[in-house]
Design a protein around this motif. Structure first.
Motif, mmCIF file in Angstrom:
data_model
loop_
_atom_site.group_PDB
_atom_site.id
_atom_site.type_symbol
_atom_site.label_atom_id
_atom_site.label_comp_id
_atom_site.label_asym_id
_atom_site.label_seq_id
_atom_site.Cartn_x
_atom_site.Cartn_y
_atom_site.Cartn_z
ATOM 1 N N CYS A 197 0.811 6.087 27.766
ATOM 2 C CA CYS A 197 -0.575 5.909 27.666
ATOM 3 C C CYS A 197 -0.770 4.662 28.671
ATOM 4 N N VAL A 198 -2.002 4.500 28.937
ATOM 5 C CA VAL A 198 -2.479 3.371 29.661
ATOM 6 C C VAL A 198 -2.442 1.843 28.863
ATOM 7 N N ALA A 199 -1.815 0.741 29.666
ATOM 8 C CA ALA A 199 -1.654 -0.482 29.085
ATOM 9 C C ALA A 199 -3.010 -1.194 29.002
ATOM 10 N N MET A 200 -3.500 -1.555 28.079
ATOM 11 C CA MET A 200 -4.765 -2.450 28.226
ATOM 12 C C MET A 200 -4.135 -3.973 27.903
ATOM 13 N N VAL A 201 -4.002 -4.937 29.052
ATOM 14 C CA VAL A 201 -3.740 -6.060 28.794
ATOM 15 C C VAL A 201 -4.585 -6.875 28.232
ATOM 16 N N THR A 202 -4.806 -7.651 27.083
ATOM 17 C CA THR A 202 -5.827 -8.240 26.665
ATOM 18 C C THR A 202 -5.424 -9.746 26.038
ATOM 19 N N LYS A 203 -6.477 -10.529 26.063
ATOM 20 C CA LYS A 203 -6.347 -11.597 25.362
ATOM 21 C C LYS A 203 -6.544 -11.757 23.968
ATOM 22 N N ARG A 204 -7.098 -10.559 23.747
ATOM 23 C CA ARG A 204 -7.027 -10.280 22.181
ATOM 24 C C ARG A 204 -6.090 -10.174 21.323
ATOM 25 N N PHE A 205 -4.966 -9.861 21.737
ATOM 26 C CA PHE A 205 -3.634 -9.619 20.910
ATOM 27 C C PHE A 205 -2.672 -11.000 21.276
ATOM 28 N N ARG A 206 -2.421 -11.729 20.150
ATOM 29 C CA ARG A 206 -1.540 -12.745 20.539
ATOM 30 C C ARG A 206 -0.298 -12.874 19.490
ATOM 31 N N PRO A 207 0.631 -13.326 19.936
ATOM 32 C CA PRO A 207 1.859 -13.288 19.300
ATOM 33 C C PRO A 207 1.656 -14.023 17.846
ATOM 34 N N PHE A 208 2.588 -13.647 17.012
ATOM 35 C CA PHE A 208 2.310 -14.382 15.498
ATOM 36 C C PHE A 208 3.467 -15.046 15.315
ATOM 37 N N THR A 209 3.804 -16.089 14.493
ATOM 38 C CA THR A 209 5.066 -16.574 14.225
ATOM 39 C C THR A 209 5.235 -16.438 12.808
ATOM 40 N N SER A 253 -9.844 -1.227 30.454
ATOM 41 C CA SER A 253 -11.016 -1.879 29.721
ATOM 42 C C SER A 253 -11.872 -0.838 28.849
ATOM 43 N N TYR A 254 -12.386 -1.541 27.926
ATOM 44 C CA TYR A 254 -13.309 -0.522 27.056
ATOM 45 C C TYR A 254 -14.483 -0.087 27.902
ATOM 46 N N GLN A 255 -14.863 -0.897 28.896
ATOM 47 C CA GLN A 255 -16.093 -0.666 29.599
ATOM 48 C C GLN A 255 -15.724 0.547 30.568
ATOM 49 N N ASN A 256 -16.797 1.596 30.400
ATOM 50 C CA ASN A 256 -16.480 2.918 31.003
ATOM 51 C C ASN A 256 -17.800 3.718 30.770
ATOM 52 N N PRO A 257 -18.244 4.195 31.819
ATOM 53 C CA PRO A 257 -17.723 4.091 33.307
ATOM 54 C C PRO A 257 -17.573 2.785 33.791
ATOM 55 N N PRO A 258 -16.925 2.325 34.628
ATOM 56 C CA PRO A 258 -16.541 0.877 35.207
ATOM 57 C C PRO A 258 -18.017 0.180 35.534
ATOM 58 N N ASP A 259 -18.861 0.954 35.983
ATOM 59 C CA ASP A 259 -20.086 0.519 36.602
ATOM 60 C C ASP A 259 -21.225 1.502 36.377
ATOM 61 N N LEU A 260 -22.570 0.761 36.548
ATOM 62 C CA LEU A 260 -23.461 2.003 36.425
ATOM 63 C C LEU A 260 -23.575 2.833 37.335
ATOM 64 N N LEU A 286 -5.603 7.880 25.898
ATOM 65 C CA LEU A 286 -4.842 6.971 25.085
ATOM 66 C C LEU A 286 -4.364 5.731 25.604
ATOM 67 N N TYR A 287 -4.569 4.538 25.038
ATOM 68 C CA TYR A 287 -4.210 3.410 25.680
ATOM 69 C C TYR A 287 -3.423 2.502 24.394
ATOM 70 N N VAL A 288 -2.666 1.642 25.090
ATOM 71 C CA VAL A 288 -2.133 0.699 24.148
ATOM 72 C C VAL A 288 -2.570 -0.736 24.338
ATOM 73 N N GLU A 289 -3.003 -1.445 23.494
ATOM 74 C CA GLU A 289 -3.495 -2.722 23.515
ATOM 75 C C GLU A 289 -2.393 -3.652 23.582
ATOM 76 N N ILE A 290 -2.011 -4.613 24.596
ATOM 77 C CA ILE A 290 -0.774 -5.323 24.570
ATOM 78 C C ILE A 290 -1.352 -7.059 24.913
ATOM 79 N N GLY A 291 -0.821 -8.012 24.179
ATOM 80 C CA GLY A 291 -1.267 -9.157 24.485
ATOM 81 C C GLY A 291 -0.795 -9.574 25.814
ATOM 82 N N GLU A 292 -1.536 -10.597 26.377
ATOM 83 C CA GLU A 292 -1.219 -11.116 27.760
ATOM 84 C C GLU A 292 0.335 -11.640 27.688
ATOM 85 N N VAL A 293 0.934 -12.326 26.708
ATOM 86 C CA VAL A 293 2.080 -12.993 26.640
ATOM 87 C C VAL A 293 3.367 -11.849 26.519
ATOM 88 N N LEU A 294 2.982 -10.788 25.834
ATOM 89 C CA LEU A 294 3.900 -9.898 25.731
ATOM 90 C C LEU A 294 3.974 -9.100 27.176
#
Lengths: 266, 222, 195, 810
Positions: free
Chosen positions: D744-756, A41-48, D713-721
């Protein structure tokens, strides 16, 4: 001297989650940054935390049309009028300032953590090293000098503002009216009104960690408003009872020694 | 020491009693210092409320040990009511409150004392449990922690009340009692008045220890 | 000043308790007043103020530095409310700009030198380093200087030294670097305008 | 920026595309939101990913990385087809009516004049026809099929909604929604503006994306007006200034052109660089180029520069004709072992350069490196980086401690060209001194060595004017600033024939404006655009703090100094009609009142262009004085065309058989691998910064307040992928390209969606580029281990924003 009651308005519909407030708070209050890890998550620290008095919370939600919404909420002390933390604080470290906000005398805090359990918003946080509890004091040292709190001053988009209570509540309701939809004001309806109020873009339940009906816990009311006076009464009763017993009934003195001797001689 | 005094308590009992009593007293006083802002001055005397907190918390550890010793030691004697005589005694309120021609004879502990012991044992345990949770509240769920505070206060009210009655009856309310917990030696007259049955029992079992007399029977008693 | 809780608590710490049992009846009031007197706001009021511009993105927000007159150190930085662009506000990086001052313990304070094949930094004197650098530049330039290119055109350039950076220094410094590089004949010149 | 940050508040529609303004320019976003609140402006975010910017915009439209020209080309088509263009403006202020040369053509993705071998165009046919007197031919009816307008219409008629939707992955409804909202500003009283940043420049087609937008802005009449323009939100505090002062291979300070080998004399050079216009209404301001250039040489060499030695022209290094020497070329040459020494000032290329693995290998081949910075970074410490054996690296490294921004006095230029003076608050710690002082001292030592020992071509070094220290021997920024502004080197009388005035200046006085610069060496100016930053008497305009705002548009003319000549909005005469009346009376940027302009500092004092005798066209820096819909300046064609990124998901370009930009340079070292439409690397990847870090993170990773918020470091990945790949949020993953890999750390997110795209599902992922191995420990390494060495054909901005990767669980 009673001063004007102040209210800080957090308009989440203007917040860009730039987190200037989160850092400005640390800068002004000289709080360190600690080692964290990315927890997805972008939220960091995770909590107060004891060193994080204000935190931007990030909420990803999908609306009914499956459109994504990213909600940002600046979390921190709500500065309740009926403040559970002030009620329970044994040492008087937590107190109401002349602005109606909840101040904290850190030097008086004994680290009992009672406020942590009492607070309906789970705001106060404990630091083991100093054995004290910390939370936002709405930059008391700044507002006393007519300066905005560090967070309000830093806010680029006007999501944060501070002013006289009535004016800010009006501003909040005006804004909600303009926004329409699910927008709502949060904070003035409970705990006798908080001194931090929100304009929320969505219903409160859409936001993580935001109680829908916050109130001073019943246990605190039971104890502070009920048991405490009773205990005084009880203590007084016992003292008075004993005294009355002594003067009315008299002590239970052993009988004549001779009698005992006879018995003992058996 | 006068000849003819009778030993009511041994050293271990007295140490346990006083450990419990003093720790309880300290806890009550320091607790008060935290419970009421008007008693905060108690903390000032200790160099601040924070010291007071530490005194309270660490005295509690002594209290826990003392409570454990006391319960173990006294449970059989004071923790069990004996019917029907205890009931009779209670009906007569032990002769403390109104005139009673003949107070039912009681043993080593009268039901009042037993009640006090039970309150100490139960409320003490309650205080220990709630207190320990309050000491480390962050590892327990908030809803649970929240209720620890009123329970702790409730326990305090109960203990404090009984404590004071105990203090009164152990001193001026019942002259001659105090020495039982100081020197351990009491007069036969006091014993006859307060615990006639116990006296009888001791005499029957030959466990009575009288100052200046042979103590042979003690060994037998064990 | 290091940004630690110690700094924060050093005043209130005097009043804080600990387990030391003090004699009866300390009057805490005078000490509280002392702490109050030295709060940050009052220290800032007594400080020298000067304006600066944020050193991150290119919006050009104004800040005010408060400098303790006794120590000469910056004790606080916050947005300049008179500045027409940011009107006192700052983003996360701007609000944290104080952490690029001496308060940050990672700041470089000495010349660091790494000798060929060495696996560690050594601290060196500035004068030594400047002389050594000049020597290396001259020797390299003299060796790699191209007077005429393949077509025989006069090009007067030094092809074996590159110059990178920087978009994070002042205009005057940029100009000096730009002119220095040209005087040396460098052509591999670039900076973050591209990246 | 043609406009400036506060001016964003004057807009009615803000298209944020190629920028994540809320995250990277949070204070700019203050003004964007103010437009929404004050004018009810529509805020549109077009971006591959949903960001904090999207959260605050009226709508967010995701598009596949690298398809911006297709998206905008579709908008041009929409504007013309639906008659949304601003006719008065297009006719009078653009070259729409000009006639394109007969030999020019466009066919299947290629313009006339292409040479496949050199991957270069000969621009000879990209010309506009002229009358016999040298004035451009025009057809004011715009009916001539060879007129620019008709050619433009034809070119973009190929960008149909279906085509654009299929390329970009944006639904037709969303395309129309954006096109309709934005083109509604093509009326006199509405302003639309565009904010871009690295999201546009980091493509092989970056410059052409910006040009496509410029065409849109010209069609809608949004250039030169309050609340309009094409606005680069640039990423570094003084990247405007460092560009103005040309820390770049291809220009000299003030955007003067870097000489090349074929221009062996000053005369040839000036002739080549000075544009000519026969049209009396074109101001063609660059006709003054020779004055600016000679004054620059005077600032470098001062009394050593004379007419006889061409003011030292021969001492300047010359590039080979047609060659480039950018960052990527530098590391390519370094990798070949041809670069021996490197100055790396306030920069961290081992993290920030594309294909960082190659960069790190290249650094090992250096004999020496000089670093100047306030913190250590991965470049300076490359010799102990991952997989490097220090005992095999010969490089001598110097890391010199520098002063931080608030520890030195000087000026910084923001993107809106405001040059702001800042003061020194405190001394730097330890031995740290300003970069300027390090520069002065190093150069002084070099000068001393050449003076003592001689050497190859010592003249430019020995003749360089180099007295920029104060009496204590410390860096004197005011001295430099004045040198940049420029001096009269002789007593001079300036005559204004129009106003019939004569002004006398003494030798040693500062030049009050670049209009006073001279061709004969009697003036100096280190950077002509900054001439005027001081008054002749020495008042520093950059330090001004006046808050007056007479127009109410937020120009703040008395706050700092904006180049050129304190003009706050460039091409501002285009905000008025040909008679000088403001198109939008509500936002009066400028108006011709009586016999003068009132408002912002106008682009020249001349009357509006309806005055055929003295009036001038508004785009005074353009040769023809008009906005260029047809622009031969770019290397890949006069009209922008969609090409796929170097690495993409498609085997073919749906628009033509030219898959990639035909004019980009292809690097060929063994480390420059490419994997287009390769099933081993099936996902489109884009890279970006985050609010909490800055560039390579070489500053911000050392700051715990910031690091705490974005620690690794993180990678943003859509939920579908993520579901497809069995990846859970916060799990560690490996992202790999054909060139390298990072964990890196996977950040699974609704903010990325597949394209057609072209009928198939295309997933996109994204990583920030702010991390490196040096600090914090466990924060992972640079994202640029993945990116390709390839750049824009004009600017060599690397293509960080679109390449192909794979993502797998660790």
């Amino acid at each position: 001297m009673k001063k004007m009651e102040l209210v800080k308005l957090i308009d989440t519909t203007r917040c860009t989650a730039c987190r200037g407030c989160q850092v400005a708070c640390k800068q002004w209050n000289e709080l360190p940054g600690l080692k964290t890890k990315n927890w997805g998550s972008y939220q960091n620290p995770p909590d107060l935390q004891w060193n994080t008095w204000t935190l931007i919370r990030f909420n990803e939600v999908a609306d009914k049309d499956n459109r994504v919404k990213w909600l940002f909420r600046k979390d921190g002390c709500m500065h309740c009028t009926d403040a559970a933390c002030v009620k329970v604080c044994p040492s008087g470290a937590l107190y109401h300032t002349e602005y109606g906000t909840v101040g904290i005398h850190h030097e008086r805090c004994i680290g009992c953590k009672e406020c942590m359990a009492a607070c309906p918003f789970e705001i106060p946080k404990y630091d083991r090293d100093t054995d004290k509890v910390y939370k936002c004091d709405l930059c008391y040292s700044r507002i006393k000098d007519d300066q905005q709190p560090a967070c309000v001053k830093s806010c680029p988009t006007g999501a944060l503002s501070i002013g006289a209570k009535d004016a800010m509540i009006k501003k909040a309701y005006d804004r909600v009216k303009k926004l329409g939809g699910d927008a709502n004001v949060y904070g003035d309806q409970f705990v006798d009104g908080t001194h931090v109020i929100y304009v929320l873009q969505e219903k409160p339940e859409m936001y993580d960690h935001l109680p829908k009906h916050p109130r001073v816990p019943f246990s605190v009311v039971a104890w502070k408003d009920f048991l405490k006076p009773i205990s005084l009464l009880a203590a007084g009763g016992v003292l008075a009872g004993s005294f009355l017993h002594y003067i009315i009934h008299g002590p239970k003195t052993p009988d004549d020694i001779q009698e005992n001797k006879t018995q003992g001689g058996e | 020491m006068k000849k003819g005094m009778i030993q009511a308590t041994d050293a271990f009992e007295r140490i346990t009693h006083w450990l419990l009593a003093i720790s309880c007293l300290v806890l009550c006083i320091t607790g008060l210092g935290m419970m009421f802002h008007s008693f905060n001055f108690v903390g000032t005397m200790m160099g601040g409320l924070k010291s007071l907190k530490y005194v309270h918390n660490f005295t509690a550890l002594i209290f826990i040990v003392a409570l454990y010793m006391a319960v173990r030691m006294w449970w059989k004697e004071a923790g069990v009511f004996v019917l029907p005589e205890d009931l009779d005694w209670i009906k007569a309120a032990g002769g403390y409150l109104w005139h009673v021609d003949k107070v039912p004879e009681v043993g080593k502990y009268n039901p009042g004392q037993k009640a006090f012991f039970l309150v100490v044992a139960l409320c003490g345990s309650l205080m220990v449990v709630t207190g320990l949770i309050m000491w480390a509240p962050l590892i327990f769920p908030v809803w649970l922690v929240r209720w620890m505070y009123p329970l702790h206060a409730l326990g305090f009210v109960a203990i404090f009340s009984f404590f004071f009655v105990h203090l009164y009856l152990g001193t001026i309310g019942s002259p001659g009692s105090a020495p039982a917990m100081f020197s351990g030696w009491v007069t036969r007259a006091w014993l006859l008045k307060q615990h006639p049955k116990w006296l009888k029992e001791m005499e029957e079992h030959g466990t009575l220890v009288v100052y200046g007399e042979e103590k042979e029977s003690i060994e037998h008693g064990h | 000043m290091e940004i630690t809780r110690r700094g924060f608590l050093s005043l209130s710490g005097v009043i804080g308790s600990g387990l030391v049992l003090s004699p009866l009846g300390i009057d805490l009031k005078p000490m509280m007043a002392y702490a109050e007197e030295l709060n940050k706001m009052n220290r800032i009021k007594a400080a020298k103020q000067s304006t600066t511009v944020c050193s991150y993105c290119s919006v050009g927000c104004g800040l005010i530095c408060s400098v303790d007159k006794l120590t000469g150190k910056i004790i606080n930085m916050e947005g300049d409310p008179d500045h027409p662009i940011n009107e006192g506000s700052l983003c996360a990086k701007g609000a944290g700009l104080f952490d690029t001052t001496e308060a940050n313990k990672h700041r470089l304070k000495k010349v660091l030198y790494r000798a060929p094949m060495s696996d560690k930094w050594e601290e060196k004197e500035m004068d030594w380093a400047l002389k050594r650098i000049a020597r290396l530049v001259k020797d390299t330039r003299d060796k790699g200087f191209v007077t005429k290119n393949a077509k025989g055109e006069l090009v007067n350039r030094c092809e074996n030294i590159g110059h990178l950076g920087s978009s994070n220094v002042d205009n005057e410094e940029c100009w000096l670097m730009s002119v220095k590089a040209r005087a040396l004949g460098l052509i591999y010149i670039d900076h973050q305008a591209r990246v | 920026m043609t406009n400036h940050y506060i001016d964003l508040k004057n807009s009615d529609c803000i298209l944020i595309m190629g920028s994540n303004a809320a995250e990277h320019h949070p204070i700019a976003f203050k003004w964007i939101l103010r437009a929404k609140e004050q004018n009810g402006a529509t805020l549109i975010h077009v971006d591959p990913r949903y960001t904090r910017t999207s959260a605050r915009c009226d709508f967010h439209v995701p598009l596949r990385s690298g398809t911006d020209i297709a998206f905008l080309g579709g908008m041009i088509n929409y504007i013309i087809a639906n008659n949304k263009w601003f006719k008065d403006y297009v006719l009078n202020y653009t070259n729409a009516s000009f006639i394109v040369g007969q030999d020019y053509f466009f066919k299947d993705g290629l313009f006339s004049g292409y040479d496949a071998k050199t991957r270069k165009y000969d621009k000879a046919t990209w010309v506009l026809e002229k009358e016999g007197n040298g004035i451009p031919k025009r057809d004011m009816s715009l009916q001539n099929p060879r007129c620019v307008f008709q050619m433009l219409k034809e070119h973009y008629s190929r960008y149909t909604l279906e085509k654009v939707s299929s390329i970009t992955g944006v639904s037709k409804e969303d395309l129309v929604k954006v096109y309709a909202a934005y083109s509604a500003t093509g009326v006199p009283d509405k302003a639309g503006t565009e904010c871009y940043a690295l999201g546009w420049t980091h493509h092989t087609t970056g410059s052409q994306i910006i040009r496509t937008m410029s065409i849109i802005q010209l069609l809608l009449g949004n250039m030169g007006i309050a609340g309009g323009g094409v606005n680069a939100l640039r990423g570094e505090p003084n990247v405007q200034g460092s560009t103005d002062h040309a820390i770049l291979y291809n220009i000299l300070p003030g955007y003067l052109k870097m000489p090349t080998g074929s221009l062996d004399t000053l005369e040839k050079y000036l002739h080549k660089c000075t544009p000519e216009s026969k049209d009396p209404q074109s101001a063609n301001y660059y006709q003054n180029y020779p004055k600016f250039f000679v004054s620059f040489l005077m600032s470098m060499f001062h009394d050593k520069a004379t007419k006889e030695n061409e003011f030292g022209y021969s001492w300047l290094p010359k590039m080979d004709d047609g060659a480039a020497y950018s960052l990527m070329h530098l590391f390519d040459k370094m990798y070949e072992g041809k670069i021996k020494g490197l100055f790396a000032v306030g920069t961290d290329p081992a993290v920030s350069s594309p294909n960082a693995g190659k960069v790190r290998k290249a650094l090992e081949k250096l004999d020496w490196m000089v670093g100047e910075n306030i913190f250590n970074n991965e470049t300076y410490a490359f010799w102990k980086g991952p997989g490097v054996d220090p005992q095999k690296v010969k490089t001598e490294v110097f890391l010199l401690p520098a002063s931080a921004s608030m520890e030195k006095e000087g000026s910084q230029s923001n993107s809106g060209r405001w040059v702001q003076w800042k003061y020194k608050a405190a001394e730097a710690p330890g031995d740290a001194i300003p970069v300027g002082e390090l520069t002065i001292k190093i150069m002084a030592e070099i000068k001393a060595l050449y003076a003592k020992e001689g050497g190859v071509c010592p003249e430019p070094i020995l003749n360089l004017k180099w007295d920029y220290t104060d009496y204590k021997g410390r860096f004197d920024s005011l001295k430099v600033a004045k040198q940049i502004n420029g001096y009269f080197l002789e007593d001079t009388v300036i005559e204004d024939k129009d106003k019939k005035t004569k002004t006398e200046f003494k030798k040693g006085q500062l030049v009050p404006t670049f209009g006073n610069l001279q061709l004969d060496g009697s003036t100096s100016s280190g950077n002509w655009v900054m001439a005027g930053s001081f008054t002749a008497e020495g008042e520093n305009k950059m330090a001004k703090r006046g808050k007056e705002d007479s127009t109410g548009l937020g120009l703040y003319p008395n706050w700092s100094y904006a180049w050129p000549v304190n003009r706050r909005i460039i091409y501002n005469r285009a905000s008025c009609d040909v008679n000088g009346n403001p198109y939008n009376p509500k936002r009066k940027l400028l108006a011709w009142v009586g016999d003068k302009w009132v408002g912002d500092v106008p682009d020249g004092p001349w009357p509006p262009q309806a005055n055929k005798e003295k009036g001038k066209y508004p785009f005074i820096m353009k040769q023809d004085g008009l906005g260029a819909l047809f622009g031969p300046g770019m290397v890949e064609g006069p009209f922008p065309e969609h090409y796929e990124p170097l690495e993409g998901p498609l085997a073919q370009n749906p628009m033509s058989s030219q898959r990639i930009n035909p004019a980009i340079k292809i690097f060929n070292s063994e480390l420059d691998k490419v994997a287009n439409a390769d099933e081993k690397f099936p996902y489109v990847c884009t890279t970006y910064s985050c609010t909490e870090h800055w560039c390579s993170g070489a500053y911000t990773r050392w700051q715990m307040w910031l690091l705490e918020m974005q620690p690794e470091l993180y990678v943003e990945i859509g939920e579908v992928l993520a579901k497809e790949r069995g990846i859970k949020n916060a799990e560690k993953v490996k992202v790999s390209s054909v060139r390298g890999e990072v964990e890196c750390v996977a950040m699974v997110t609704k903010r990325f969606r597949p394209f057609t795209v072209e009928g198939k599902t295309v997933h996109q992922v994204g990583l920030p580029f702010n991390y490196g191995w040096l600090f914090p420990e466990g924060g992972s390494d640079s994202t640029n281990l993945l990116t390709p060495t390839v750049g824009d054909a004009n600017t060599f901005c690397p293509e960080y924003k679109a390449f192909m990767v794979n993502v797998s669980k660790l």
